[in-house]
Scaffold this motif. Structure first.
Motif, short mmCIF file in Angstrom:
data_model
loop_
_atom_site.label_atom_id
_atom_site.label_comp_id
_atom_site.label_asym_id
_atom_site.label_seq_id
_atom_site.Cartn_x
_atom_site.Cartn_y
_atom_site.Cartn_z
N GLY A 119 7.40 81.29 87.42
CA GLY A 119 8.80 81.02 87.16
C GLY A 119 9.37 79.93 88.05
O GLY A 119 10.16 79.08 87.60
N LEU A 120 8.98 79.93 89.33
CA LEU A 120 9.46 78.89 90.24
C LEU A 120 8.94 77.52 89.83
O LEU A 120 9.68 76.53 89.86
N ILE A 121 7.69 77.46 89.45
CA ILE A 121 7.13 76.18 89.01
C ILE A 121 7.86 75.70 87.76
O ILE A 121 8.22 74.52 87.64
N ALA A 122 8.11 76.60 86.83
CA ALA A 122 8.83 76.24 85.61
C ALA A 122 10.25 75.77 85.92
O ALA A 122 10.83 74.97 85.18
N ALA A 123 10.81 76.27 87.04
CA ALA A 123 12.17 75.89 87.43
C ALA A 123 12.21 74.60 88.24
O ALA A 123 13.28 74.23 88.74
N GLY A 124 11.07 73.95 88.38
CA GLY A 124 11.06 72.65 89.01
C GLY A 124 10.68 72.62 90.47
O GLY A 124 10.78 71.56 91.12
N ILE A 125 10.23 73.74 91.04
CA ILE A 125 9.71 73.72 92.40
C ILE A 125 8.24 73.30 92.32
O ILE A 125 7.44 74.01 91.71
N PRO A 126 7.88 72.16 92.89
CA PRO A 126 6.50 71.68 92.73
C PRO A 126 5.48 72.67 93.30
O PRO A 126 5.64 73.17 94.41
N ALA A 127 4.45 72.93 92.53
CA ALA A 127 3.43 73.89 92.96
C ALA A 127 2.80 73.49 94.29
O ALA A 127 2.47 74.35 95.12
N GLU A 128 2.66 72.17 94.51
CA GLU A 128 1.96 71.72 95.71
C GLU A 128 2.73 72.00 96.99
O GLU A 128 2.15 71.92 98.08
N ILE A 129 4.03 72.32 96.89
CA ILE A 129 4.77 72.65 98.10
C ILE A 129 5.13 74.14 98.15
O ILE A 129 5.96 74.55 98.95
N ILE A 130 4.52 74.93 97.31
CA ILE A 130 4.66 76.39 97.39
C ILE A 130 3.39 76.95 98.02
O ILE A 130 2.28 76.66 97.58
N MET A 131 3.55 77.74 99.08
CA MET A 131 2.42 78.37 99.76
C MET A 131 2.56 79.88 99.59
O MET A 131 3.24 80.54 100.38
N PRO A 132 1.95 80.44 98.55
CA PRO A 132 2.11 81.88 98.33
C PRO A 132 1.40 82.71 99.40
O PRO A 132 0.30 82.37 99.87
#
Length: 298
Positions: free
Chosen positions: A61-74
């Motif tokens: 959902g975050l990626i779909a909302a425009g938060i780039p996957a490459e700057i998300i560290m799950p």
């Protein structure tokens, strides 16, 4: 370049479900305030209160909302290694570059060899995905951690995969030992309390809960080039941190966000945590209002 990574708080709705729209808006605001990346489902994000399915859906959902996957560290660490594998594989398949993982943390007094075996199992299962892993060391909560000697062992055995540590031990001597033993790794203090001492010894920045509230001021410390001004800025962010952590930290952070966004539901937490009592909210906000939540004037 040192980084500010913020473990985002997780908003929930009246049914205790994750409010992805509000989380995405919060993440966008954090990035605008100077965060370099978002640590999704860290301790501050109440990770262990959510199922793997919820965590997977939220990342998507975050990626779909425009938060780039490459700057998300799950955050992907679970007591069962197969769950850690599933969350980590999903993150890398979505385009995330790095995950942060706890050791399996239910059984206590496990050996370094046992923790090493769990990491080897995880890394083997991620073959072909070019994984990068930050080890999450938080013994005050998990009780199981990554001792310095084990970090060095894992970094040597899994070069280019084990790339750093978030040290939330709360013990500067442990962070200092990591910086000395592992100069090839990204060592992140888990609090801005140790940001400036860490930076001066080669630290990678910080991954900090209070970045949810004070990202601009923390960013200013990272970017400050004058040592004296850096010291002054650092004193301010440490005072801010101490004011927040004088209360239960996660409920306090969410109470401040509820006030800041004007959305009461931001204050909600999932059991077993409890929302900050109403009687404690105004004193917290008053205490913070007397501190600088913005960088000191240039």
């Amino acid at each position: 370049m040192p980084k500010l990574i913020v473990p985002a708080a997780t908003p929930i709705d009246g049914d205790r479900n994750i409010d992805i729209d509000r989380l995405a808006a919060h993440c966008h605001a954090l990035l605008a305030d100077g965060a370099d990346a978002i640590a999704l489902f860290g301790t501050t994000g109440e990770a262990t209160s959510y199922t793997s399915a919820e965590r997977i859906a939220t990342l998507e959902g975050l990626i779909a909302a425009g938060i780039p996957a490459e700057i998300i560290m799950p955050g992907t660490g679970c007591p069962a290694v197969p769950d850690t594998i599933a969350l980590s594989r999903h993150a890398f398949e979505q385009g995330c570059r790095t995950v942060m993982t706890l050791p399996p943390y239910y059984y206590k007094a496990v050996s370094a060899d046992g923790i090493r075996d769990s990491m080897a199992w995880l890394i083997d299962a991620l073959s072909g995905l070019e994984p990068r892993i930050i080890l999450y060391h938080i013994p005050p909560v998990a009780q199981v951690g990554f001792p310095v000697a084990l970090v060095r062992r894992l970094a040597d055995e899994f070069k280019g995969i084990v790339v750093g540590v978030k040290d939330s031990s709360g013990d500067w001597s442990n962070t200092e030992a990591l910086l000395e033993a592992c100069p090839d790794l990204d060592i992140f203090p888990g609090s801005e309390t140790w940001l400036l001492p860490g930076l001066r010894k080669g630290g990678a920045g910080c991954i900090t809960a209070t970045g949810n509230l004070n990202a601009r001021a923390i960013r200013a410390v990272i970017d400050e080039t004058d040592p004296a001004r850096a010291d002054a800025r650092h004193e301010e962010i440490v005072a801010y941190r101490k004011t927040v952590e004088a209360r239960p930290a996660i409920p306090a952070i969410k109470a401040v966000l509820a006030d800041r966004y004007g959305i009461a539901s931001w204050g909600a937490v999932r059991p077993p945590l409890r929302q900050l009592p109403v009687s404690e909210i105004a004193p917290l906000l008053d205490d913070l209002s007397r501190l600088s939540a913005e960088p000191v004037a240039g």
